[in-house]
Design a protein around this motif. Structure first.
Motif, PDB file in Angstrom:
ATOM      1  N   ILE A  22       0.837  -1.200   0.000  1.00 24.84           N
ATOM      2  CA  ILE A  22       0.000   0.000   0.000  1.00 24.84           C
ATOM      3  C   ILE A  22       0.870   1.247   0.000  1.00 24.84           C
ATOM      4  CG2 ILE A  22      -1.810   1.263   1.205  1.00 24.84           C
ATOM      5  CD1 ILE A  22      -2.702  -1.451   0.163  1.00 24.84           C
ATOM      6  N   PHE A  23       0.600   2.142  -0.951  1.00 27.64           N
ATOM      7  CA  PHE A  23       1.258   3.430  -0.974  1.00 27.64           C
ATOM      8  C   PHE A  23       0.457   4.407  -0.123  1.00 27.64           C
ATOM      9  CE2 PHE A  23       4.633   3.200  -4.131  1.00 27.64           C
ATOM     10  CZ  PHE A  23       4.328   2.018  -4.783  1.00 27.64           C
ATOM     11  N   SER A  24       1.154   5.286   0.585  1.00 27.49           N
ATOM     12  CA  SER A  24       0.450   6.220   1.471  1.00 27.49           C
ATOM     13  C   SER A  24      -0.395   7.210   0.681  1.00 27.49           C
ATOM     14  CB  SER A  24       1.449   6.960   2.357  1.00 27.49           C
ATOM     15  OG  SER A  24       2.369   7.673   1.566  1.00 27.49           O
ATOM     16  N   ILE A  25       0.033   7.520  -0.534  1.00 27.10           N
ATOM     17  CA  ILE A  25      -0.742   8.417  -1.395  1.00 27.10           C
ATOM     18  C   ILE A  25      -1.457   7.553  -2.433  1.00 27.10           C
ATOM     19  CG2 ILE A  25      -0.653  10.303  -3.044  1.00 27.10           C
ATOM     20  CD1 ILE A  25       1.854  11.294  -1.582  1.00 27.10           C
ATOM     21  N   ASN A  26      -2.769   7.542  -2.366  1.00 34.43           N
ATOM     22  CA  ASN A  26      -3.531   6.694  -3.275  1.00 34.43           C
ATOM     23  C   ASN A  26      -4.947   7.220  -3.396  1.00 34.43           C
ATOM     24  OD1 ASN A  26      -5.354   5.283  -1.221  1.00 34.43           O
ATOM     25  ND2 ASN A  26      -3.349   4.736  -0.405  1.00 34.43           N
ATOM     26  N   VAL A  27      -5.648   6.654  -4.319  1.00 30.30           N
ATOM     27  CA  VAL A  27      -7.073   6.943  -4.486  1.00 30.30           C
ATOM     28  C   VAL A  27      -7.824   5.619  -4.411  1.00 30.30           C
ATOM     29  CG1 VAL A  27      -8.880   7.913  -5.957  1.00 30.30           C
ATOM     30  CG2 VAL A  27      -6.583   8.911  -5.968  1.00 30.30           C
TER      31      VAL A  27
ATOM     32  N   ILE B 259     -12.273   8.553  -3.316  1.00 28.49           N
ATOM     33  CA  ILE B 259     -11.747   9.354  -2.211  1.00 28.49           C
ATOM     34  C   ILE B 259     -10.234   9.211  -2.194  1.00 28.49           C
ATOM     35  CG2 ILE B 259     -12.127   7.460  -0.558  1.00 28.49           C
ATOM     36  CD1 ILE B 259     -12.665   9.660   1.574  1.00 28.49           C
ATOM     37  N   THR B 260      -9.547  10.336  -2.077  1.00 31.48           N
ATOM     38  CA  THR B 260      -8.091  10.300  -2.029  1.00 31.48           C
ATOM     39  C   THR B 260      -7.616  10.002  -0.607  1.00 31.48           C
ATOM     40  OG1 THR B 260      -7.786  12.632  -1.475  1.00 31.48           O
ATOM     41  CG2 THR B 260      -8.061  12.083  -3.814  1.00 31.48           C
ATOM     42  N   SER B 261      -6.339   9.686  -0.479  1.00 32.58           N
ATOM     43  CA  SER B 261      -5.786   9.444   0.846  1.00 32.58           C
ATOM     44  C   SER B 261      -5.845  10.700   1.700  1.00 32.58           C
ATOM     45  CB  SER B 261      -4.352   8.923   0.744  1.00 32.58           C
ATOM     46  OG  SER B 261      -3.606   9.699  -0.164  1.00 32.58           O
ATOM     47  N   GLY B 262      -5.956  11.866   1.063  1.00 36.58           N
ATOM     48  CA  GLY B 262      -6.105  13.118   1.798  1.00 36.58           C
ATOM     49  C   GLY B 262      -7.528  13.456   2.150  1.00 36.58           C
ATOM     50  N   GLY B 263      -8.477  12.635   1.668  1.00 37.93           N
ATOM     51  CA  GLY B 263      -9.870  12.820   2.041  1.00 37.93           C
ATOM     52  C   GLY B 263     -10.738  13.568   1.050  1.00 37.93           C
ATOM     53  N   TRP B 264     -10.182  13.905  -0.126  1.00 36.28           N
ATOM     54  CA  TRP B 264     -10.995  14.610  -1.118  1.00 36.28           C
ATOM     55  C   TRP B 264     -11.920  13.598  -1.785  1.00 36.28           C
ATOM     56  CZ3 TRP B 264     -11.844  14.583  -6.422  1.00 36.28           C
ATOM     57  CH2 TRP B 264     -12.475  15.732  -6.933  1.00 36.28           C
ATOM     58  N   ARG B 265     -13.214  13.950  -1.853  1.00 33.01           N
ATOM     59  CA  ARG B 265     -14.232  13.031  -2.352  1.00 33.01           C
ATOM     60  C   ARG B 265     -14.794  13.487  -3.689  1.00 33.01           C
ATOM     61  NH1 ARG B 265     -14.676  13.455   3.159  1.00 33.01           N
ATOM     62  NH2 ARG B 265     -15.109  11.548   4.345  1.00 33.01           N
ATOM     63  N   ASN B 266     -15.176  12.514  -4.485  1.00 31.92           N
ATOM     64  CA  ASN B 266     -15.819  12.785  -5.759  1.00 31.92           C
ATOM     65  C   ASN B 266     -16.971  11.803  -5.929  1.00 31.92           C
ATOM     66  OD1 ASN B 266     -16.097  13.863  -8.490  1.00 31.92           O
ATOM     67  ND2 ASN B 266     -15.297  11.899  -9.160  1.00 31.92           N
ATOM     68  N   TYR B 267     -18.132  12.325  -6.336  1.00 27.89           N
ATOM     69  CA  TYR B 267     -19.314  11.484  -6.525  1.00 27.89           C
ATOM     70  C   TYR B 267     -19.898  11.712  -7.914  1.00 27.89           C
ATOM     71  CZ  TYR B 267     -19.468  11.257  -1.380  1.00 27.89           C
ATOM     72  OH  TYR B 267     -19.169  11.075  -0.043  1.00 27.89           O
TER      73      TYR B 267
ATOM     74  N   TYR C 294      -8.489   0.577  -6.351  1.00 29.21           N
ATOM     75  CA  TYR C 294      -7.330   1.215  -5.705  1.00 29.21           C
ATOM     76  C   TYR C 294      -6.371   1.650  -6.794  1.00 29.21           C
ATOM     77  CZ  TYR C 294      -2.832   1.395  -3.186  1.00 29.21           C
ATOM     78  OH  TYR C 294      -1.615   1.772  -2.680  1.00 29.21           O
ATOM     79  N   VAL C 295      -5.943   2.903  -6.730  1.00 24.98           N
ATOM     80  CA  VAL C 295      -5.024   3.437  -7.713  1.00 24.98           C
ATOM     81  C   VAL C 295      -3.881   4.134  -6.993  1.00 24.98           C
ATOM     82  CG1 VAL C 295      -4.716   5.001  -9.661  1.00 24.98           C
ATOM     83  CG2 VAL C 295      -6.879   3.777  -9.388  1.00 24.98           C
ATOM     84  N   ALA C 296      -2.660   3.774  -7.360  1.00 25.76           N
ATOM     85  CA  ALA C 296      -1.487   4.430  -6.790  1.00 25.76           C
ATOM     86  C   ALA C 296      -0.275   4.109  -7.638  1.00 25.76           C
ATOM     87  CB  ALA C 296      -1.253   3.976  -5.349  1.00 25.76           C
ATOM     88  N   SER C 297       0.581   5.094  -7.802  1.00 22.76           N
ATOM     89  CA  SER C 297       1.852   4.904  -8.500  1.00 22.76           C
ATOM     90  C   SER C 297       1.651   4.269  -9.879  1.00 22.76           C
ATOM     91  CB  SER C 297       2.787   4.032  -7.650  1.00 22.76           C
ATOM     92  OG  SER C 297       4.103   4.045  -8.175  1.00 22.76           O
ATOM     93  N   GLY C 298       0.605   4.691 -10.570  1.00 24.41           N
ATOM     94  CA  GLY C 298       0.382   4.198 -11.920  1.00 24.41           C
ATOM     95  C   GLY C 298      -0.223   2.815 -12.002  1.00 24.41           C
ATOM     96  N   MET C 299      -0.550   2.235 -10.876  1.00 24.85           N
ATOM     97  CA  MET C 299      -1.128   0.889 -10.856  1.00 24.85           C
ATOM     98  C   MET C 299      -2.596   0.956 -10.411  1.00 24.85           C
ATOM     99  SD  MET C 299       1.375  -1.000 -11.818  1.00 24.85           S
ATOM    100  CE  MET C 299       0.894  -2.651 -11.352  1.00 24.85           C
ATOM    101  N   THR C 300      -3.389   0.063 -10.994  1.00 27.06           N
ATOM    102  CA  THR C 300      -4.818  -0.014 -10.647  1.00 27.06           C
ATOM    103  C   THR C 300      -5.158  -1.439 -10.239  1.00 27.06           C
ATOM    104  OG1 THR C 300      -5.389   1.749 -12.198  1.00 27.06           O
ATOM    105  CG2 THR C 300      -7.172   0.294 -11.482  1.00 27.06           C
ATOM    106  N   TYR C 301      -5.880  -1.567  -9.158  1.00 28.20           N
ATOM    107  CA  TYR C 301      -6.307  -2.872  -8.677  1.00 28.20           C
ATOM    108  C   TYR C 301      -7.816  -2.853  -8.433  1.00 28.20           C
ATOM    109  CZ  TYR C 301      -1.343  -3.618  -7.844  1.00 28.20           C
ATOM    110  OH  TYR C 301       0.012  -3.749  -8.002  1.00 28.20           O
ATOM    111  N   TRP C 302      -8.398  -4.047  -8.580  1.00 26.96           N
ATOM    112  CA  TRP C 302      -9.839  -4.208  -8.397  1.00 26.96           C
ATOM    113  C   TRP C 302     -10.115  -5.347  -7.431  1.00 26.96           C
ATOM    114  CZ3 TRP C 302     -13.269  -0.893 -10.610  1.00 26.96           C
ATOM    115  CH2 TRP C 302     -12.818  -0.120 -11.676  1.00 26.96           C
ATOM    116  N   GLY C 303     -11.185  -5.171  -6.675  1.00 29.84           N
ATOM    117  CA  GLY C 303     -11.703  -6.273  -5.890  1.00 29.84           C
ATOM    118  C   GLY C 303     -12.563  -7.171  -6.757  1.00 29.84           C
ATOM    119  N   LYS C 304     -13.055  -8.256  -6.175  1.00 34.32           N
ATOM    120  CA  LYS C 304     -13.868  -9.211  -6.929  1.00 34.32           C
ATOM    121  C   LYS C 304     -15.330  -8.802  -6.982  1.00 34.32           C
ATOM    122  CE  LYS C 304     -10.872 -13.181  -6.097  1.00 34.32           C
ATOM    123  NZ  LYS C 304     -10.762 -14.556  -5.574  1.00 34.32           N
TER     124      LYS C 304
END
Length: 115
Positions: A28-33, A51-59, A97-107
């Motif tokens: 886990i990167f500390s800076i992520n979305v 939501i970003t790791s800093g708490g900024w939200r988008n809907y 989850y998105v961080a450092s150019g990588m994207t991951y998905w749950g099932k």
């Protein structure tokens, strides 16, 4: 690698509420979305909220005022509180989850809104 595990889906009546959770583990990167997407039956996957790791939200517009995204950085967990659910909200909900150019998905976790 990052693993995402969603929980909290299920069957709910119209007008009801559900809370989804997604726990991230691994590198886990500390800076992520982190965010939630959904795929209604027979349709494409679509954005719900981020939501970003800093708490900024988008809907997206169709969930504003009904859904709330939040996160606990200490637990690497993101939540989606869903209120005033309607049958149109029926979908498989996926954590992202998105961080450092990588994207991951749950099932995914299925949410069914029906009487």
């Amino acid at each position: 690698q990052v693993q995402l595990v969603e929980s909290g889906g299920g069957l709910v009546q119209p007008g009801g509420s559900l809370r989804l959770s997604c726990a991230a583990s691994g590198s886990i990167f500390s800076i992520n979305v982190m965010g939630w997407y959904r795929q209604p039956p027979g349709k494409e996957r679509e954005l719900v909220a981020t939501i970003t790791s800093g708490g900024w939200r988008n809907y997206v517009d169709y969930v504003k005022g009904r859904f709330t995204i939040s996160r606990d950085n200490a637990k690497n967990t993101v939540y989606l509180q869903m209120n005033s659910l309607s049958p149109e909200d029926t979908a498989v909900y996926y954590c992202n989850y998105v961080a450092s150019g990588m994207t991951y998905w749950g099932k995914g976790t299925l949410v069914t809104v029906s009487s």
